[in-house]
Design a protein around this motif. Structure first.
Motif, PDB file in Angstrom:
ATOM      1  N   CYS A   1       0.829  -1.288  -0.099  1.00 54.87           N
ATOM      2  CA  CYS A   1       0.085  -0.056  -0.070  1.00 54.87           C
ATOM      3  C   CYS A   1       0.904   1.161  -0.201  1.00 54.87           C
ATOM      4  N   ILE A   2       0.670   2.119  -0.996  1.00 55.41           N
ATOM      5  CA  ILE A   2       1.521   3.311  -1.075  1.00 55.41           C
ATOM      6  C   ILE A   2       0.568   4.394  -1.014  1.00 55.41           C
ATOM      7  N   THR A   3       0.716   5.243  -0.016  1.00 55.53           N
ATOM      8  CA  THR A   3       0.028   6.777  -0.067  1.00 55.53           C
ATOM      9  C   THR A   3       1.257   7.601  -0.172  1.00 55.53           C
ATOM     10  N   PHE A   4       0.580   8.948  -0.477  1.00 57.52           N
ATOM     11  CA  PHE A   4       1.704   9.806  -0.844  1.00 57.52           C
ATOM     12  C   PHE A   4       0.812  11.341  -0.684  1.00 57.52           C
ATOM     13  N   ASP A   5       1.552  12.502  -0.656  1.00 56.79           N
ATOM     14  CA  ASP A   5       1.084  13.614  -0.552  1.00 56.79           C
ATOM     15  C   ASP A   5       1.309  14.623  -1.894  1.00 56.79           C
ATOM     16  N   HIS A   6       0.131  14.821  -2.790  1.00 58.29           N
ATOM     17  CA  HIS A   6       0.321  15.451  -4.051  1.00 58.29           C
ATOM     18  C   HIS A   6       1.168  16.584  -3.736  1.00 58.29           C
ATOM     19  N   ARG A   7       1.863  17.135  -4.750  1.00 58.04           N
ATOM     20  CA  ARG A   7       2.636  18.641  -4.557  1.00 58.04           C
ATOM     21  C   ARG A   7       1.492  19.562  -4.148  1.00 58.04           C
ATOM     22  N   GLY A   8       2.189  20.362  -3.128  1.00 60.61           N
ATOM     23  CA  GLY A   8       1.133  21.386  -2.525  1.00 60.61           C
ATOM     24  C   GLY A   8       0.382  20.921  -1.464  1.00 60.61           C
ATOM     25  N   PHE A   9       0.297  19.666  -1.063  1.00 59.33           N
ATOM     26  CA  PHE A   9      -0.314  19.140   0.009  1.00 59.33           C
ATOM     27  C   PHE A   9       0.325  18.533   1.035  1.00 59.33           C
ATOM     28  N   GLY A  10       0.217  18.486   2.156  1.00 60.34           N
ATOM     29  CA  GLY A  10       0.814  17.840   3.330  1.00 60.34           C
ATOM     30  C   GLY A  10       2.306  18.164   3.282  1.00 60.34           C
TER      31      GLY A  10
ATOM     32  N   SER B   1       4.390  17.516   0.971  1.00 61.00           N
ATOM     33  CA  SER B   1       5.110  17.707  -0.426  1.00 61.00           C
ATOM     34  C   SER B   1       5.042  19.125  -0.598  1.00 61.00           C
ATOM     35  N   ILE B   2       5.978  19.893  -0.260  1.00 63.85           N
ATOM     36  CA  ILE B   2       5.907  21.365  -0.437  1.00 63.85           C
ATOM     37  C   ILE B   2       6.193  21.760  -1.721  1.00 63.85           C
ATOM     38  N   GLU B   3       5.738  22.763  -2.202  1.00 61.45           N
ATOM     39  CA  GLU B   3       5.865  23.254  -3.714  1.00 61.45           C
ATOM     40  C   GLU B   3       6.098  24.695  -3.522  1.00 61.45           C
ATOM     41  N   LYS B   4       7.156  25.348  -3.956  1.00 60.49           N
ATOM     42  CA  LYS B   4       7.263  26.913  -4.027  1.00 60.49           C
ATOM     43  C   LYS B   4       6.224  27.618  -4.824  1.00 60.49           C
ATOM     44  N   PRO B   5       6.105  28.795  -4.455  1.00 61.54           N
ATOM     45  CA  PRO B   5       4.986  29.413  -5.273  1.00 61.54           C
ATOM     46  C   PRO B   5       5.542  29.531  -6.842  1.00 61.54           C
ATOM     47  N   GLY B   6       4.498  29.490  -7.757  1.00 62.89           N
ATOM     48  CA  GLY B   6       4.705  29.462  -8.992  1.00 62.89           C
ATOM     49  C   GLY B   6       5.115  28.227  -9.624  1.00 62.89           C
ATOM     50  N   GLY B   7       4.921  27.213  -8.823  1.00 64.99           N
ATOM     51  CA  GLY B   7       5.315  25.732  -9.205  1.00 64.99           C
ATOM     52  C   GLY B   7       4.381  25.274 -10.282  1.00 64.99           C
ATOM     53  N   SER B   8       4.738  23.811 -10.704  1.00 71.13           N
ATOM     54  CA  SER B   8       3.665  23.435 -11.778  1.00 71.13           C
ATOM     55  C   SER B   8       2.319  23.013 -11.189  1.00 71.13           C
ATOM     56  N   SER B   9       1.942  22.679  -9.986  1.00 72.50           N
ATOM     57  CA  SER B   9       0.648  22.613  -9.377  1.00 72.50           C
ATOM     58  C   SER B   9       0.304  21.345 -10.154  1.00 72.50           C
ATOM     59  N   GLY B  10      -1.091  21.343 -10.209  1.00 68.05           N
ATOM     60  CA  GLY B  10      -1.861  19.837 -10.970  1.00 68.05           C
ATOM     61  C   GLY B  10      -1.169  19.454 -12.291  1.00 68.05           C
ATOM     62  N   ALA B  11      -0.577  20.576 -13.009  1.00 70.44           N
ATOM     63  CA  ALA B  11      -0.011  20.099 -14.370  1.00 70.44           C
ATOM     64  C   ALA B  11       0.886  18.893 -13.909  1.00 70.44           C
ATOM     65  N   ALA B  12       1.640  18.844 -12.927  1.00 74.98           N
ATOM     66  CA  ALA B  12       2.594  17.895 -12.695  1.00 74.98           C
ATOM     67  C   ALA B  12       2.255  16.729 -12.173  1.00 74.98           C
ATOM     68  N   PHE B  13       1.079  16.572 -11.810  1.00 71.92           N
ATOM     69  CA  PHE B  13       0.580  15.308 -10.845  1.00 71.92           C
ATOM     70  C   PHE B  13       0.987  13.920 -11.560  1.00 71.92           C
ATOM     71  N   VAL B  14       0.569  13.948 -13.038  1.00 74.11           N
ATOM     72  CA  VAL B  14       0.768  12.757 -13.475  1.00 74.11           C
ATOM     73  C   VAL B  14       2.385  12.399 -13.676  1.00 74.11           C
ATOM     74  N   ASP B  15       3.066  13.314 -13.832  1.00 72.71           N
ATOM     75  CA  ASP B  15       4.751  13.217 -13.860  1.00 72.71           C
ATOM     76  C   ASP B  15       4.960  12.886 -12.453  1.00 72.71           C
ATOM     77  N   ASP B  16       4.440  13.178 -11.435  1.00 69.30           N
ATOM     78  CA  ASP B  16       4.838  13.008 -10.198  1.00 69.30           C
ATOM     79  C   ASP B  16       4.536  11.498  -9.832  1.00 69.30           C
ATOM     80  N   LEU B  17       3.308  11.094 -10.212  1.00 66.00           N
ATOM     81  CA  LEU B  17       3.141   9.625  -9.907  1.00 66.00           C
ATOM     82  C   LEU B  17       4.138   8.895 -10.605  1.00 66.00           C
ATOM     83  N   ARG B  18       4.373   8.974 -11.853  1.00 61.65           N
ATOM     84  CA  ARG B  18       5.428   8.386 -12.468  1.00 61.65           C
ATOM     85  C   ARG B  18       6.855   8.292 -11.956  1.00 61.65           C
ATOM     86  N   ALA B  19       7.194   9.467 -11.359  1.00 67.42           N
ATOM     87  CA  ALA B  19       8.362   9.516 -10.909  1.00 67.42           C
ATOM     88  C   ALA B  19       8.443   8.528  -9.451  1.00 67.42           C
TER      89      ALA B  19
END
Length: 265
Positions: A52-61, A63-81
């Motif tokens: 079982c794998i749980t994770f924090d999407h970028r910008g949540f929990g 998984s800290i994202e800097k202002p101006g980051g990719s936000s939801g546009a990177a969700f799929v790539d994040d899961l692949r990584a």
């Protein structure tokens, strides 16, 4: 604490149960009101048979994202990584609400890496004029919640399970505070998919619908399911937008049957 480098951020994740590669794997993708902690009622149910794998999407929990980051546009790539980091070639995906954009998008872009897909209270970014009309229906927009009720938890949970509702709020408040407009920007950045794209998927897909969902109305999800080649629907009564949280025993049973192939159409 484990993090997976995804390029511009470090993605927080946890692995429970057998180590990656030792058992079939489930990745749980949370919604806008949650983070990796949201699945506390699912992981104990599945971890004896699944990784079982749980994770924090970028910008949540965490998984800290800097202002101006990719936000939801990177969700799929994040899961692949994340899957690459764990050495997982193929997984089951269980998504709730916003997580549906991640998991359906991933299934479309990397179909060979997905076994079965569960979409709980989410169209996963699938949009048609009919789905849009159902989503913005007068009945949904007219709902007024009592003060203190989290929309994704719902009035029934607040009334009948106040401790559970309180926990939902506490988990949600571990995320950065956002306005409705900012939440909308994340979803828009995650993008949409077309009926033709999802119709081309051969994967077994399960839609789990809370019959009292006021965030994404059941009719919108019923319309979405109709565009998939191999999809089925399970409706859960007396449940709002977070079936997995509000009715965990029923949710776990439905998902368990589906992943074990007993729920295959």
């Amino acid at each position: 604490m484990p993090f997976a480098a995804t390029g511009d951020i470090d993605l927080y994740y946890e692995v429970h149960g057998p180590p990656p590669g030792a058992a079939p794997a489930i990745v749980f993708a949370h919604g806008m009101g949650g983070n990796h902690l949201s699945w506390w009622q699912q992981v104990p149910n599945f971890r004896d048979r699944f990784t079982c794998i749980t994770f924090d999407h970028r910008g949540f929990g965490q998984s800290i994202e800097k202002p101006g980051g990719s936000s939801g546009a990177a969700f799929v790539d994040d899961l692949r990584a994340l899957l690459d980091h764990l050495g997982l070639a193929r997984v089951h995906l269980v998504a709730q609400s916003m997580g549906g954009w991640t998991c359906l998008g991933f299934t479309i872009r990397h179909p060979e890496r997905v076994d079965r897909l569960v979409l709980c209270d989410t169209p996963g970014g699938l949009l048609t004029p009919e789905i849009g009309a159902a989503w913005s229906s007068k009945e949904t927009n007219a709902v007024t919640l009592p003060e203190g009720v989290h929309p994704a938890a719902g009035a029934r949970m607040y009334r009948e399970q106040p401790a559970l509702h309180f926990l939902y709020q506490q988990i949600s408040e571990l995320n950065p505070a956002r306005t409705l407009a900012e939440m909308g920007e994340i979803i828009r950045a995650a993008g949409t998919v077309t009926p033709g794209t999802v119709a081309a998927l051969a994967h077994p897909v399960l839609f789990v619908i809370g019959e009292e969902d006021i965030v994404i109305p059941p009719r919108a999800l019923e319309l979405a399911a109709g565009h998939f080649t191999n999809a089925r629907i399970e409706s859960v009564p007396q449940a709002g937008h977070s079936v997995y949280f509000e009715r965990p025993q029923r949710f776990n049973e439905i998902v368990d049957n589906f992943l074990s192939a007993r729920g295959q159409r």
